[in-house]
Design a protein around this motif. Structure first.
Motif, PDB file in Angstrom:
ATOM      1  N   LEU A  99       0.858  -1.307   0.041  1.00 10.69           N
ATOM      2  CA  LEU A  99       0.062  -0.063  -0.053  1.00 10.69           C
ATOM      3  C   LEU A  99       1.040   1.277   0.148  1.00 10.69           C
ATOM      4  O   LEU A  99       0.532   2.229  -0.654  1.00 10.69           O
ATOM      5  CB  LEU A  99      -1.012   0.120   1.325  1.00 10.69           C
ATOM      6  CG  LEU A  99      -1.599   1.106   1.593  1.00 10.69           C
ATOM      7  CD1 LEU A  99      -2.786   1.445   0.372  1.00 10.69           C
ATOM      8  CD2 LEU A  99      -2.505   1.049   2.907  1.00 10.69           C
ATOM      9  N   HIS A 100       1.789   1.244   0.777  1.00  9.52           N
ATOM     10  CA  HIS A 100       2.689   2.366   0.991  1.00  9.52           C
ATOM     11  C   HIS A 100       3.673   2.719  -0.361  1.00  9.52           C
ATOM     12  O   HIS A 100       3.751   3.733  -1.046  1.00  9.52           O
ATOM     13  CB  HIS A 100       3.780   2.269   1.887  1.00  9.52           C
ATOM     14  CG  HIS A 100       4.796   3.255   2.302  1.00  9.52           C
ATOM     15  ND1 HIS A 100       4.403   4.329   3.215  1.00  9.52           N
ATOM     16  CD2 HIS A 100       5.907   3.625   1.813  1.00  9.52           C
ATOM     17  CE1 HIS A 100       5.335   5.349   3.146  1.00  9.52           C
ATOM     18  NE2 HIS A 100       6.396   4.894   2.336  1.00  9.52           N
ATOM     19  N   MET A 102       2.324   1.898  -3.385  1.00 10.72           N
ATOM     20  CA  MET A 102       1.322   2.481  -4.323  1.00 10.72           C
ATOM     21  C   MET A 102       1.246   3.856  -4.020  1.00 10.72           C
ATOM     22  O   MET A 102       1.272   4.766  -5.027  1.00 10.72           O
ATOM     23  CB  MET A 102       0.160   1.550  -4.322  1.00 10.72           C
ATOM     24  CG  MET A 102       0.189   0.092  -4.673  1.00 10.72           C
ATOM     25  SD  MET A 102      -1.157  -0.832  -4.526  1.00 10.72           S
ATOM     26  CE  MET A 102      -2.529  -0.368  -5.685  1.00 10.72           C
ATOM     27  N   LEU A 103       1.103   4.281  -2.755  1.00  5.00           N
ATOM     28  CA  LEU A 103       0.851   5.569  -2.606  1.00  5.00           C
ATOM     29  C   LEU A 103       1.953   6.614  -2.995  1.00  5.00           C
ATOM     30  O   LEU A 103       1.742   7.758  -3.093  1.00  5.00           O
ATOM     31  CB  LEU A 103       0.748   5.805  -1.028  1.00  5.00           C
ATOM     32  CG  LEU A 103      -0.811   5.398  -0.304  1.00  5.00           C
ATOM     33  CD1 LEU A 103      -0.626   5.248   1.110  1.00  5.00           C
ATOM     34  CD2 LEU A 103      -1.662   6.400  -0.822  1.00  5.00           C
ATOM     35  N   TYR A 104       3.088   5.976  -2.725  1.00 10.65           N
ATOM     36  CA  TYR A 104       4.381   6.788  -3.410  1.00 10.65           C
ATOM     37  C   TYR A 104       4.739   6.452  -4.796  1.00 10.65           C
ATOM     38  O   TYR A 104       5.659   6.824  -5.150  1.00 10.65           O
ATOM     39  CB  TYR A 104       5.690   6.346  -2.408  1.00 10.65           C
ATOM     40  CG  TYR A 104       5.348   7.146  -1.010  1.00 10.65           C
ATOM     41  CD1 TYR A 104       4.533   6.567  -0.115  1.00 10.65           C
ATOM     42  CD2 TYR A 104       5.967   8.307  -0.527  1.00 10.65           C
ATOM     43  CE1 TYR A 104       4.443   7.167   1.173  1.00 10.65           C
ATOM     44  CE2 TYR A 104       5.978   8.824   0.294  1.00 10.65           C
ATOM     45  CZ  TYR A 104       4.979   8.482   1.486  1.00 10.65           C
ATOM     46  OH  TYR A 104       4.861   9.180   2.535  1.00 10.65           O
ATOM     47  N   ASN A 105       3.873   5.762  -5.724  1.00 12.99           N
ATOM     48  CA  ASN A 105       3.898   5.817  -7.068  1.00 12.99           C
ATOM     49  C   ASN A 105       5.017   5.045  -7.495  1.00 12.99           C
ATOM     50  O   ASN A 105       5.936   5.248  -8.472  1.00 12.99           O
ATOM     51  CB  ASN A 105       4.146   7.392  -7.539  1.00 12.99           C
ATOM     52  CG  ASN A 105       3.667   7.181  -9.020  1.00 12.99           C
ATOM     53  OD1 ASN A 105       2.952   6.154  -9.564  1.00 12.99           O
ATOM     54  ND2 ASN A 105       3.989   8.224  -9.743  1.00 12.99           N
TER      55      ASN A 105
END
Lengths: 322, 256
Positions: A99-100, A102-105
Motif C-alpha cells: 500500500l505504501h 502504491m501511495l508513493y507511486n
C-alpha cells in the motif's frame, strides 16, 4: 548545504504558542534529536516539517523544498514513523508495505524489491504474511520503520520511536535505527523525551523547552557544559553561601530540598565538600547526563513519564473499541 | 499517473479490509433479508397495496436501505483512521486530497455494490422459490437497477465521508449519521407509498434525495412509480454532483 533549515518557525494554537521561533539546521547524514519534555513543541515541529501543519510564521526548507510553497516536494523527500501506530492492523505486514509503495507511486518491480529489502532490514521477512493485529508493539514499530524507508527518502522522521515499548524492544529499535542510518544513508530526525535515547543515538541534538531551543550541540559537548560531575545532596538547611565559596563547585541548583552541584573531580573533592555542608541525609554522585543538562538550562527536570495515551496503550484502546 | 496510483492504493486497502471483515458482509446481507421476509411478510399479511404484493413493493426500498446504511456508515472508517495515525500516513503521501477522497469513494462504493448484487440475486432466488411474488427481472431491469444503486451508493458514501472527515470520535459519527440515516430512510417511501401521505409529511418526503432512488428502482423492477425515470435520475444526479463537490472540499479542509 543543510538537509533541513528552519528559520524562526512559529506555531500558535489560539493563545498558546507551541513552537516559538525555532531556528536550526540539520546536516546531511546525521542523526539529529529534538529532546524535551512532553508539550515542549517537538511533535508540532515535526508536523510542520512534514507538511501536516502549516506554520503560523517563519519558514523551513526540507531537502531544499519550502514546506509551505512546495509540500509535494517535501513529501517525496521524507519518510515518517509516527508516534501512534499508523499501519492498518487488518492488513498483513506485506500488504501495508505494498500500500505504501502504491501511495508513493513506486513502479511494481522496484516496489517488490524494496519490500524484500526493508523486510530483511527490520527482520520481519518470515512474518510478512501475518496480520499486523498479531504483531507485538515492537514488531509493529519495526514494520513502520521499514515502511518509512521504503521509497528511498532523503530524511526519515521518527516521532518518539520507542514510546511505550518495553526496555528490550527499545534497545532493539535503537539498533535498527543505527543500522538504517548507516545502511540506507538517510538523515534521521528523532523526537524523544528519553534522555538515554537521545544520548545513545544522536550525533547532535536540540534541547527544547516551551517551544524554544535552549541548547544545541552534540550530547558530549552538552554534558561538558554542566562541567565535571554531578553531586546531589539531600540537606535539611543547606548553607549555600559557603558551598558557593568552594572553587571546585561550578554550579548549584536547588530543588525540593535537594542540592544539585556541578563539581570538578568529584571523587577527590567530595570529602572537602562534605566538611563544609555538615550533616547530609544522602549523597549521590554521577557523571553528567542530559537530564543534568536540561536542569542546568531550565531549572527543571525532564519527567520520565510517557505521554498520555502512548503507543501501546492506544493500540489496546483501538482494538477494544473496534 | 501519480494520482491514479494513489487512488488505486486507497481502493486496494479498502477492498482488502472489506474482504477481511466477514461479519460486516454477512450482517449487510442478512439484515435486508430479515426486513424483506419477516417485516415484509408480517406487515404484508395485513396491509395491501393495490396491484402489487407488499414484499415485492418494499424490495426496492430494502435494496436502497441496505445501500444507504452501508454507504453512510462507511464514513466511520475515516474516523478510525484518524483515531490511530493511519490517516497521517495517507495524508503525508505525495498524493492530493482529492485523490484520497476519490479512492475512498470508490472503495466504499465497491463494498455497497457487491452487497447490492448479492441482494438482487437473493431477490431473484426468493422469487423463483415462490417466497415473494411480483418481482420481474430482465437483464435490462437488472442493469438499470444497478445503475440507480450505483448513483445512490456514490452519493451516500460521499455524504458519509463528509461527516467522517469532520468528526473526531466514532461515537460522534454514529450519533450524527443516525440522525441522518433514519429520517432519510423512513421519509423515502421505502416501506409505504408516498401518494397518500399526510400533508405535513409530503414536503419532507420530496426533499429526501432517497425518495427518488426508491421511486426509480420501483419503476425499473416493479413498473410502478410516482415520477418519471428521467425526473428521478435528474434529481439523483444533481444530488450526486453536490455531495461530490462538498466531499472534495471537506477533504481539502480536513484536519489531521
Amino acid at each position: 548545504m543543510p538537509i533541513i533549515k528552519t528559520d524562526n518557525l512559529i506555531k500558535k494554537f489560539g493563545d498558546f504558542t507551541a513552537v516559538n521561533g525555532l531556528s536550526l539546521e540539520v546536516n546531511q547524514g546525521e542523526i539529529f534529536g529534538l529532546l524535551g519534555p512532553n508539550g515542549a513543541g517537538k511533535s508540532t515541529t515535526l508536523m510542520m516539517l512534514t507538511t501536516l501543519l502549516k506554520p503560523t510564521s517563519g519558514t523551513a526548507r526540507v531537502n531544499n523544498f519550502d514546506i509551505v510553497a512546495d509540500p509535494d516536494g517535501v513529501r517525496k523527500s521524507i519518510g515518517i514513523v509516527f508516534q501512534d501506530p499508523s499501519s492498518d492492523d487488518t492488513l498483513t505486514g506485506y500488504e501495508n508495505l505494498k500500500l505504501h509503495g502504491m501511495l508513493y507511486n513506486m513502479p511494481a518491480e522496484l516496489r517488490e524489491r524494496r519490500i524484500k529489502e526493508v523486510l530483511e532490514l527490520v527482520d520481519l521477512t518470515n512474518r510478512k504474511d501475518d496480520l499486523v493485529k498479531n504483531y507485538s508493539g515492537g514488531m509493529r514499530r519495526r514494520l513502520e520503520l521499514g515502511r518509512g524507508l521504503m521509497h528511498h527518502p532523503k530524511i526519515i522522521f521518527l516521532d518518539e520511536p520507542t514510546l511505550g515499548l518495553d526496555p528490550q524492544s527499545r534497545e532493539n529499535i535503537w539498533d535498527y535505527i543505527e543500522k538504517l542510518s548507516k545502511e540506507e544513508r538517510v538523515s534521521v530526525i528523532i523526537t524523544t523525551h528519553y534522555m538515554d535515547e537521545a544520548d545513545k543515538l544522536c550525533d547532535r541534538l536540540a534541547i527544547i523547552d516551551k517551544g524554544k531551543i535552549v541548547a544545541l550541540d552534540s550530547p558530549t559537548n552538552l554534558k561538558k557544559v554542566v562541567g565535571g560531575d554531578v553531586i546531589n545532596l539531600k540537606i535539611k538547611n543547606p548553607d549555600i553561601e559557603s558551598i558557593k565559596k568552594l572553587d571546585f563547585v561550578k554550579n548549584i541548583n536547588s530543588k525540593d530540598g535537594t542540592l544539585s552541584l556541578s563539581v570538578n573531580n568529584a571523587n577527590e573533592n567530595i570529602s572537602e565538600l562534605l566538611a563544609v555542608t555538615g550533616r547530609v541525609e544522602s549523597v549521590e554522585l554521577h557523571s553528567p547526563t542530559l537530564n543534568d543538562v536540561f536542569l542546568h538550562y531550565t531549572g527543571r527536570e525532564i519527567r520520565e513519564e510517557s505521554a498520555e495515551g502512548g503507543w501501546s496503550e492506544r493500540i489496546i484502546n483501538y482494538r477494544s473499541k473496534k | 499517473m501519480n494520482e491514479i496510483n494513489g487512488i488505486l492504493a486507497i481502493w486496494y486497502r479498502e477492498f482488502k479490509v472489506f474482504l477481511r471483515e466477514k461479519s460486516r458482509i454477512v450482517a449487510s446481507i442478512v439484515n435486508p433479508i430479515l426486513w424483506l421476509l419477516v417485516f415484509g411478510g408480517g406487515l404484508g399479511s395485513s396491509v395491501s397495496i393495490p396491484g402489487v404484493n407488499y414484499q415485492a413493493f418494499i424490495f426496492p426500498g430494502i435494496l436502497t436501505q441496505s445501500v444507504l446504511f452501508s454507504s453512510i456508515f462507511f464514513g466511520v472508517y475515516i474516523v478510525w483512521d484518524r483515531k490511530i495515525d493511519f490517516l497521517k500516513e495517507v495524508l503525508v503521501a505525495p498524493i492530493s486530497r482529492t485523490s484520497i477522497f476519490i479512492g475512498k469513494v470508490i472503495g466504499g462504493s465497491t463494498d455497497s455494490m457487491i452487497q447490492s448484487v448479492i441482494l438482487l440475486l437473493v431477490g431473484l432466488a426468493l422469487e423463483n422459490f415462490g417466497m415473494i411474488q411480483g418481482i420481474y427481472f430482465s437483464p435490462y431491469s437488472i442493469l438499470l437497477a444497478l445503475i440507480i444503486l450505483f448513483i445512490t451508493t456514490v452519493s451516500f458514501v460521499s455524504l458519509g465521508l463528509i461527516i467522517g472527515s469532520q468528526m473526531e470520535s466514532p461515537e460522534g459519527f454514529q450519533l450524527i449519521s443516525s440522525f441522518l440515516v433514519f429520517p432519510l430512510f423512513f421519509l423515502s417511501g421505502a416501506l409505504f407509498p408516498i401518494d397518500k401521505l399526510p400533508i405535513w409529511i409530503k414536503p419532507f418526503t420530496l426533499l429526501d434525495p432517497l425518495t427518488y432512488a426508491v421511486d426509480a428502482l420501483r419503476n425499473v423492477i416493479l413498473g410502478i412509480s410516482q415520477f418519471s425515470l428521467m425526473f428521478d435520475l435528474g434529481i439523483m444526479l444533481v444530488f450526486l454532483v453536490l455531495v461530490i463537490l462538498l466531499g472534495g472540499l471537506a477533504f481539502k479542509r480536513m484536519k489531521v
